[in-house]
Design a protein around this motif. Structure first.
Motif, PDB file in Angstrom:
ATOM      1  N   GLY A  51     -83.223 -21.379   4.515  1.00 48.25           N
ATOM      2  CA  GLY A  51     -84.553 -22.236   4.639  1.00 48.25           C
ATOM      3  C   GLY A  51     -84.406 -22.804   6.230  1.00 48.25           C
ATOM      4  N   LEU A  52     -83.340 -23.108   6.753  1.00 45.37           N
ATOM      5  CA  LEU A  52     -83.126 -23.402   8.098  1.00 45.37           C
ATOM      6  C   LEU A  52     -83.703 -22.355   8.936  1.00 45.37           C
ATOM      7  CD1 LEU A  52     -79.807 -25.164   8.285  1.00 45.37           C
ATOM      8  CD2 LEU A  52     -81.992 -26.189   8.069  1.00 45.37           C
ATOM      9  N   GLY A  53     -83.401 -21.079   8.597  1.00 46.30           N
ATOM     10  CA  GLY A  53     -83.595 -19.891   9.443  1.00 46.30           C
ATOM     11  C   GLY A  53     -85.372 -19.676   9.644  1.00 46.30           C
ATOM     12  N   VAL A  54     -86.001 -19.978   8.465  1.00 49.08           N
ATOM     13  CA  VAL A  54     -87.599 -19.877   8.427  1.00 49.08           C
ATOM     14  C   VAL A  54     -87.802 -20.994   9.580  1.00 49.08           C
ATOM     15  CG1 VAL A  54     -89.418 -20.542   6.797  1.00 49.08           C
ATOM     16  CG2 VAL A  54     -87.525 -19.140   6.008  1.00 49.08           C
ATOM     17  N   PHE A  55     -87.276 -22.300   9.404  1.00 47.71           N
ATOM     18  CA  PHE A  55     -87.780 -23.417  10.436  1.00 47.71           C
ATOM     19  C   PHE A  55     -87.591 -22.888  11.753  1.00 47.71           C
ATOM     20  CE2 PHE A  55     -87.843 -25.618   6.263  1.00 47.71           C
ATOM     21  CZ  PHE A  55     -89.295 -25.956   6.393  1.00 47.71           C
ATOM     22  N   ILE A  56     -86.502 -22.366  11.906  1.00 44.98           N
ATOM     23  CA  ILE A  56     -86.170 -21.777  13.374  1.00 44.98           C
ATOM     24  C   ILE A  56     -87.029 -20.695  13.836  1.00 44.98           C
ATOM     25  CG2 ILE A  56     -84.278 -20.367  14.623  1.00 44.98           C
ATOM     26  CD1 ILE A  56     -82.208 -21.857  13.124  1.00 44.98           C
ATOM     27  N   SER A  57     -87.358 -19.734  12.950  1.00 44.63           N
ATOM     28  CA  SER A  57     -88.522 -18.627  13.222  1.00 44.63           C
ATOM     29  C   SER A  57     -89.813 -19.384  13.630  1.00 44.63           C
ATOM     30  CB  SER A  57     -88.683 -17.814  12.133  1.00 44.63           C
ATOM     31  OG  SER A  57     -87.456 -17.008  12.034  1.00 44.63           O
ATOM     32  N   ALA A  58     -90.123 -20.348  12.739  1.00 46.60           N
ATOM     33  CA  ALA A  58     -91.667 -20.916  13.111  1.00 46.60           C
ATOM     34  C   ALA A  58     -91.404 -21.768  14.312  1.00 46.60           C
ATOM     35  CB  ALA A  58     -91.571 -22.139  12.001  1.00 46.60           C
ATOM     36  N   LEU A  59     -90.328 -22.570  14.692  1.00 47.04           N
ATOM     37  CA  LEU A  59     -89.987 -23.097  15.884  1.00 47.04           C
ATOM     38  C   LEU A  59     -90.347 -22.025  17.304  1.00 47.04           C
ATOM     39  CD1 LEU A  59     -89.516 -25.838  17.536  1.00 47.04           C
ATOM     40  CD2 LEU A  59     -87.079 -25.188  17.348  1.00 47.04           C
ATOM     41  N   LYS A  60     -89.735 -21.078  17.013  1.00 46.42           N
ATOM     42  CA  LYS A  60     -89.838 -19.943  18.257  1.00 46.42           C
ATOM     43  C   LYS A  60     -91.430 -19.583  18.026  1.00 46.42           C
ATOM     44  CE  LYS A  60     -85.182 -18.090  17.820  1.00 46.42           C
ATOM     45  NZ  LYS A  60     -84.289 -16.934  17.392  1.00 46.42           N
ATOM     46  N   SER A  61     -92.086 -19.491  17.099  1.00 47.95           N
ATOM     47  CA  SER A  61     -93.268 -19.249  17.056  1.00 47.95           C
ATOM     48  C   SER A  61     -94.353 -20.020  18.026  1.00 47.95           C
ATOM     49  CB  SER A  61     -93.858 -19.031  15.717  1.00 47.95           C
ATOM     50  OG  SER A  61     -95.171 -18.565  15.662  1.00 47.95           O
ATOM     51  N   THR A  62     -93.947 -21.273  17.779  1.00 48.84           N
ATOM     52  CA  THR A  62     -94.630 -22.428  18.444  1.00 48.84           C
ATOM     53  C   THR A  62     -94.564 -22.279  19.752  1.00 48.84           C
ATOM     54  OG1 THR A  62     -92.792 -24.066  18.253  1.00 48.84           O
ATOM     55  CG2 THR A  62     -94.438 -23.895  16.402  1.00 48.84           C
ATOM     56  N   LYS A  63     -93.320 -21.921  20.285  1.00 45.41           N
ATOM     57  CA  LYS A  63     -93.275 -21.846  21.900  1.00 45.41           C
ATOM     58  C   LYS A  63     -93.929 -20.642  22.221  1.00 45.41           C
ATOM     59  CE  LYS A  63     -89.590 -24.654  21.834  1.00 45.41           C
ATOM     60  NZ  LYS A  63     -90.149 -26.125  21.738  1.00 45.41           N
ATOM     61  N   GLU A  64     -94.291 -19.501  21.678  1.00 48.61           N
ATOM     62  CA  GLU A  64     -94.984 -18.615  21.818  1.00 48.61           C
ATOM     63  C   GLU A  64     -96.396 -18.626  21.801  1.00 48.61           C
ATOM     64  OE1 GLU A  64     -94.388 -14.548  20.266  1.00 48.61           O
ATOM     65  OE2 GLU A  64     -92.281 -15.301  19.531  1.00 48.61           O
ATOM     66  N   TYR A  65     -96.826 -19.512  20.966  1.00 48.09           N
ATOM     67  CA  TYR A  65     -98.665 -19.854  20.663  1.00 48.09           C
ATOM     68  C   TYR A  65     -98.791 -21.155  21.257  1.00 48.09           C
ATOM     69  CZ  TYR A  65     -98.323 -15.266  18.225  1.00 48.09           C
ATOM     70  OH  TYR A  65     -98.326 -14.006  17.909  1.00 48.09           O
TER      71      TYR A  65
END
Length: 111
Positions: free
Chosen positions: A59-73
């Protein structure tokens, strides 16, 4: 236990309300729902974790992926209404330093 995901999409504000358990079994479903929301330019995504009784490292990994995505977009991710057990998981992994968590709405004395 399963994970229930409810998305309230109001223009640029997306509210994701979760209840249940986030683990290796349910994390892919969460990722499939959450990542596209963070990929909308300048979207504000709030994730309500009040109903989450358990979360593991997947679950933590999902939120890390989402955080990386926010930086891109150029979008924003905020986690709200966490119980103490879930908050502690973010805290001991150091994620409270990099993910926006509204601690004033953290549910104290949680599960």
């Amino acid at each position: 236990m399963n994970l229930n995901i409810n998305v309230d999409d109001n223009e640029k504000l997306k509210t994701v309300t979760l209840s249940g358990e986030i683990d290796a079994y349910t994390a892919p479903k969460l990722k499939e729902t959450l990542l596209p929301l963070t990929q909308e330019d300048q979207a504000v995504v709030k994730v309500d974790l009040e109903g989450v009784s358990y979360m593991d490292s997947t679950g933590l990994g999902v939120f890390i992926s989402a955080l990386k995505s926010t930086k891109e977009y150029d979008s924003q991710l905020t986690l709200v209404k966490m119980n103490d057990r879930v908050y502690r998981l973010f805290e001991i992994t150091g994620l409270t330093e990099i993910i926006d968590i509204e601690t004033d709405s953290t549910v104290r004395g949680g599960m």
